[in-house]
Design an enzyme around this catalytic site. Structure first.
Site, PDB file in Angstrom:
ATOM      1  N   GLY A  41       0.817  -1.208   0.000  1.00 22.41           N
ATOM      2  CA  GLY A  41       0.000   0.000   0.000  1.00 22.41           C
ATOM      3  C   GLY A  41       0.856   1.265   0.000  1.00 22.41           C
ATOM      4  CB  SER A 113       4.529  -2.940  -3.107  1.00 24.77           C
ATOM      5  OG  SER A 113       4.331  -1.649  -3.636  1.00 24.77           O
ATOM      6  CD1 TRP A 114       3.256  -0.507   3.236  1.00 22.40           C
ATOM      7  CD2 TRP A 114       4.807   1.089   3.123  1.00 22.40           C
ATOM      8  NE1 TRP A 114       3.464  -0.032   4.514  1.00 22.40           N
ATOM      9  CE2 TRP A 114       4.416   0.953   4.469  1.00 22.40           C
ATOM     10  CE3 TRP A 114       5.781   2.034   2.795  1.00 22.40           C
ATOM     11  CZ2 TRP A 114       4.956   1.718   5.488  1.00 22.40           C
ATOM     12  CZ3 TRP A 114       6.330   2.803   3.816  1.00 22.40           C
ATOM     13  CH2 TRP A 114       5.909   2.648   5.151  1.00 22.40           C
TER      14      TRP A 114
END
Length: 319
Positions: A41, A113-114
């Site tokens: 996110g 990702s994040w």
């Protein structure tokens, strides 16, 4: 590999302070190798499928929703939710609180990702609590990475970026668009917040639109409160470069010495170019970088196979 059960064996809301209660759940063997699944996110909420990567007979599989999203409360979709209590330091403390709550000594960390930013920050803070690390789509949330995704990528998607830029007030269009969207997500008018969230997700989708082997269109598919929470948290974190010093995670990579890692990254990833993963691999000799030639940020069959191979490396033998 046996399928992990669809429903968790145990779950709860852990009081982590500041009026926040963090949702967590566990699956699999209660005395198996602990693995913590960290979602991306920021603000996307936990994956409903990531646990299936792990053999429930060999692993104790732990997942959680970071502050403000998923089933954690309060939701960042609520404009009254205090975002000053939702920063990287809070999330690191929450992960440690969960480890203590579940009585886990050390665990494998897995996410993309994040999640890779948060995992690296956690592992550098608590290296003695980490068995190994698997990262997919490596990010370190440096200012240059944020600037590329929300400004530099206009070189590839000029029309879509123009619409993204036009989504903020005229006086903000030549400035920091991430900060401009962050302010819109704090606007008292619900319609303004909703429009900003839709514009943000449309741009995120533009960045992955070419990924035919992955999952293009996933950001705009978020609905209602989930979309509002996601964008409010994203803009909050990215406007502040996750409250990390510029280059901090690369500078402190030596703290990962002795921790085995696998970095899996798509060559076609426009939103998070492969250079970040490459730089991390140079600074962390115990990590291997696997570049997947046909994959972008959202994966491909070849990336799925690589993830399975990486997980197999950390799967304990039958006792």
């Amino acid at each position: 590999m046996a399928d992990a059960p669809s429903k968790p064996d145990d779950c709860g809301l852990l009081d982590v302070g500041d009026g926040n209660r963090m949702y967590w759940e566990t699956r699999g063997n209660p005395v198996g190798e602990p693995v913590l699944i960290v979602h991306g996110g920021p603000g996307a909420g936990r994956s409903r499928n990531a646990h299936k990567q792990f053999n429930p007979e060999r692993f104790r599989i732990v997942a959680f929703d970071q502050r403000g999203c998923g089933d954690s409360v309060p939701s960042a979709a609520d404009p009254s939710t205090d975002m000053s209590c939702n920063k990287t330091e809070h999330l690191l403390a929450d992960m440690e609180a969960l480890r203590h709550h579940l009585g886990i000594d050390r665990w494998l960390l897995y996410g993309g990702s994040w999640a890779s930013t948060l995992i690296l920050a956690y592992a550098q803070r608590h290296p003695d609590r980490v068995l190994g690390i698997v990262l997919i789509g490596v990010t370190m949330t440096r200012p240059q990475e944020v600037d590329w995704l929300y400004h530099g990528l206009r070189l590839v998607r000029p029309a879509e970026w123009q619409r993204f830029r036009d989504g903020v007030p005229e006086e903000d269009r030549d400035g920091n668009l991430v900060e401009a969207y962050r302010r819109l997500m704090e606007h008292p008018d619900a319609a303004v917040r909703e429009q900003a969230a839709r514009g943000w997700c449309a741009w995120e989708d533009a960045a992955i639109a070419h990924e035919a082997l992955g999952k293009p269109g996933q950001y705009s598919a978020k609905i209602d409160a989930g979309r509002l929470a996601f964008v409010r948290i994203c803009t909050h974190y990215f406007a502040h470069a996750a409250w990390l010093e510029d280059g901090q995670l690369l500078r402190d990579a030596h703290r990962l010495d002795g921790i085995p890692g696998v970095l899996i990254h798509g060559r076609l990833d426009l939103s998070a170019p492969v250079r970040t993963a490459w730089e991390l691999a140079q600074a962390w000799p115990d990590a291997e970088l696997w570049i997947i030639e046909d994959s972008g940020h959202t994966g491909s069959p070849a990336m799925a196979a690589a993830i399975a191979d990486a997980v197999e490396r950390f799967t304990p033998p039958r006792s």
